[in-house]
Design an enzyme around this catalytic site. Sequence first.
Site, PDB file in Angstrom:
ATOM      1  N   SER A  51       0.813  -1.222   0.000  1.00  0.00           N
ATOM      2  CA  SER A  51       0.000   0.000   0.000  1.00  0.00           C
ATOM      3  C   SER A  51       0.840   1.262   0.000  1.00  0.00           C
ATOM      4  O   SER A  51       0.505   2.241  -0.675  1.00  0.00           O
ATOM      5  CB  SER A  51      -0.942  -0.003   1.203  1.00  0.00           C
ATOM      6  OG  SER A  51      -1.778  -1.147   1.187  1.00  0.00           O
TER       7      SER A  51
ATOM      8  N   HIS B  15       0.910   4.734   4.380  1.00  0.00           N
ATOM      9  CA  HIS B  15       0.172   5.382   3.281  1.00  0.00           C
ATOM     10  C   HIS B  15       0.607   6.839   3.140  1.00  0.00           C
ATOM     11  O   HIS B  15       0.898   7.322   2.037  1.00  0.00           O
ATOM     12  CB  HIS B  15      -1.329   5.343   3.558  1.00  0.00           C
ATOM     13  CG  HIS B  15      -1.927   3.978   3.447  1.00  0.00           C
ATOM     14  ND1 HIS B  15      -3.278   3.748   3.619  1.00  0.00           N
ATOM     15  CD2 HIS B  15      -1.375   2.772   3.183  1.00  0.00           C
ATOM     16  CE1 HIS B  15      -3.526   2.455   3.467  1.00  0.00           C
ATOM     17  NE2 HIS B  15      -2.377   1.853   3.208  1.00  0.00           N
TER      18      HIS B  15
END
Length: 272
Positions: free
Chosen positions: A184, A242
């Site tokens: 991610s 992230h």
Amino acid sequence: MFWSAPEGTESDRVWNIMSDPRVQHLNMYHNVHSEAHAKMIRRIAHLPGWVPHELKRTVVAFTDKWYKLSRGTRCVYTIAGLNVLVFGMWQMPRLLPFMARRFLHDPRSGLSYTMLTSTFSHKDLWHLLFNSIALVSFGTSVANKMGAEHFTAFYLSAGVLSSLASHLLAPLRPALILPSLGASGAVYGVLGAMMMLFPHAQIAIIFLPFIPMSLSHAFPALLAYDFAGAVLGWRTFGHVAHLAGGLYGIAYLEWGTQYWNRLVKFIDRRKN
């Protein structure tokens, strides 16, 4: 056999490869895109005799389609394929101790290389699918713009940096120190680069599929959500990873590409 080759001096080498009797025995038409493509066809043609002829033809047909893709697209598909391969390894019970040691990043383990290897691991099929879809959807445009080598270096560095950010901030919340995995952070880096390169690109967030919005509006909203998650200690996603990956993607496209270009020029001068 019928085939066409790229123009220029490379065509002579391709001609020699494609003139191999075993290659011609495949009796197929090829639009040969490069010398590497021709060499791959020759390797397949020279597989042992017990390999069925039709299987060789099928593999060659797949190879032709593969080399028809741009180098950037092939690069992204290769990374996605590695993610699938590593996910498959996680499904083998006998490999679990090895995978947990080598493909899972635990800040308490003392291992640094797992900040890279963990970016190829995924906890479940949905995790893998979401990251793979996002990588292929956005990564191909970025990779074709950057070039395969540049994109590979960028993607891997985004993955390592996002893992490093989680690692460094983990001691601030000792109760939340847990092993991490997933692409991610690297995918967020790709999204950040995509926003810088194509700010008016339209996307639809998965939870709001019928409301398209420009990437220059949607991505900052995602970063704001992850910032809130990092500050408030939410454990839904790897919010720190992230956020770090996304900011890295933006910063790299703003200031980092010049250093890559300098590196390439330096290597070219060394070669000459």
